[in-house]
Design an enzyme around this catalytic site. Sequence first.
Site, PDB file in Angstrom:
ATOM      1  CB  CYS A 384      -0.992  -0.051   1.154  1.00 51.98           C
ATOM      2  SG  CYS A 384      -2.483   0.875   0.768  1.00 51.98           S
ATOM      3  CG  HIS A 510      -3.640  -3.713   2.954  1.00 48.46           C
ATOM      4  ND1 HIS A 510      -2.772  -3.226   3.901  1.00 48.46           N
ATOM      5  CD2 HIS A 510      -4.230  -2.634   2.399  1.00 48.46           C
ATOM      6  CE1 HIS A 510      -2.839  -1.906   3.932  1.00 48.46           C
ATOM      7  NE2 HIS A 510      -3.717  -1.523   3.026  1.00 48.46           N
ATOM      8  CD  GLU A 512      -1.315  -6.341   4.985  1.00 51.93           C
ATOM      9  OE1 GLU A 512      -1.006  -6.629   3.800  1.00 51.93           O
ATOM     10  OE2 GLU A 512      -1.513  -5.173   5.357  1.00 51.93           O
TER      11      GLU A 512
HETATM   12  N1  GLN Z   1      -1.970   6.626   2.787  1.00 55.83           N
HETATM   13  C1  GLN Z   1      -2.064   5.880   1.567  1.00 55.83           C
HETATM   14  C2  GLN Z   1      -3.408   6.067   0.884  1.00 55.83           C
HETATM   15  O1  GLN Z   1      -4.378   6.415   1.495  1.00 55.83           O
HETATM   16  C3  GLN Z   1      -1.758   4.409   1.803  1.00 55.83           C
HETATM   17  C4  GLN Z   1      -2.737   3.732   2.715  1.00 55.83           C
HETATM   18  C5  GLN Z   1      -2.225   2.437   3.270  1.00 55.83           C
HETATM   19  O2  GLN Z   1      -1.023   2.186   3.284  1.00 55.83           O
HETATM   20  N2  GLN Z   1      -3.117   1.603   3.764  1.00 55.83           N
HETATM   21  O3  GLN Z   1      -3.511   5.817  -0.288  1.00 55.83           O
END
Ligand code: GLN
Length: 539
Positions: A384, A510, A512
């Site tokens: 992410c 994600h 995970e």
């Molecule tokens: N802050 C980033 C976004 O909103 C990544 C979010 C995250 O890592 N879950 O796109």
Amino acid sequence: MKNTKYVFVTGGVTSSLGKGIIAASLAKLLQERGYSVTIQKLDPYINIDPGTLNPYEHGECYVTNDGAETDLDLGHYERFLNIPTSQANNVTTGRIYQAVIDKERRGDFLGKTVQVIPHITDEIKHRVQILGNTGDFDIVITEIGGTVGDIESLPYVEAVRQLKWELGENNAIVIHLTLVPYLAAAGELKTKPTQHSVKMLMQSGVNPDVLVCRTERHLSDGIRRKLALFCNVQKEDVIESIDADTIYDVPNLMYNEGLDDVVLKKLALSTDKKPTLNTWNNFLQRHKNPKHTVEIGLIGKYVELHDAYKSISESFIHAGAVNEVKVNIHWIHSESLTSTNVPDKLKSLHGVLVAPGFGERGIEGKIKAVTYVREHNIPFLGICLGMQIAVIEFARNVLNLKNANSTEMDSNTKYSVISLMKEQKKIIDKGGTMRLGVWDCKLEKNSNVYEAYQTELISERHRHRYEFNNEYLKQFTEAGLIATGVNPKTDLVEIIELPSHPWFVGVQYHPEYKSTVLNPHPLFVAFVKACLKSKNHTF
Ligand code: GLN
């Protein structure tokens, strides 16, 4: 339609006794015996969900397939049971009150005074029974967050009292998880805190059916008898839960103590089929007897609290077992990284993971780390924000786009290589408004990710607002950073890779959240394998 039975798990004496792990372990044993089980968590705080909570407050925010931002215990439920949870599996006081107040505004209460009893407790009971009423489950286990005696837990305990009464004997039971501390000075285990906590529960009209006692020493027969005598249960209903080396030992420990047997008998369900835990124990065997070790750096800004990255560290355990590798995680604070210390901190690592996150803090340290691993061929997994960092780093240092950034960090950046999604631009509310839940992604055949997944179409869970800016895609591709996974409907870039590097993968989603004991996540499995190769110089 199944005649669903209910098991409530309350906590006494102190928080952090591991109600989630006990609930998940019991569920696992019942599942192994052929019952269909789900677990639900009721959280007594007033936030609508943990999505708006700082990870330092409450650990990781876990995300379900249907896009619910939930308590991290739901991660344990999925990792143990290998079945997905949903919005219905996590309810907070905020959500309960919001539903009741919405009804009041609609006039549904027809002029009645709206009160904690019956209106709030009715809503709690309704939320508990939503899962049972699907007809999909033989048993619903409901974990009540917090500790008995907390003011905020009172409506939940009251709802349990009512439900136990309404559902009747053999249909609903209460397991009380408590602490039996060892007093070194006295040289003995003490039952008094448990006696008090059970008394408190009974003052609310709830009699526990089973006591699960967290302890660092074995409970003697005498202690069990004493607990039974003072707490209105039989001696067999006193279950020892001794400190374990790993949470994955707990189902076996609970089986040896007969927790599943006791529960099934009280619910008048058959105990004929015994759990085998074959695949589970296979995993445990591999987890406990690794042939190799790898050192992986986890770079994030909440590393002081490991729970903030719970699903990631658990995914490493699952993937490590597949590879017969012990993954040693080196927790590295992104704010501690500077141009001068990055080589020292990263040079002996076999892989680096840059973690998810929000906001500007620690960003520059993460960028420096990515430069180092990119230039030194160290396997890299960016999740992410970690993927977005890899894009920013490449833009700045390879494409020479000076001060390229995400508009999250710098809204005026000249080169917005990561920018807000169109549908996010008008959103002001912070809660529940991100791109959440599962989305499809199509993989490039000739890529590390395709090799990992062995399939072209995947679907993974998301939680973010910002995206790779496709206006720069051509520039990146020409310079060697390519999109190897794209959303087939929207063309949003979900995965980037550097084919010139042995293993450099950034994912906007994600992985995970989907790793379980039975289904270790293919990307973590491949990453750990790459780290081992890097250690052995076999790329
Ligand atoms: N802050 C980033 C976004 O909103 C990544 C979010 C995250 O890592 N879950 O796109």
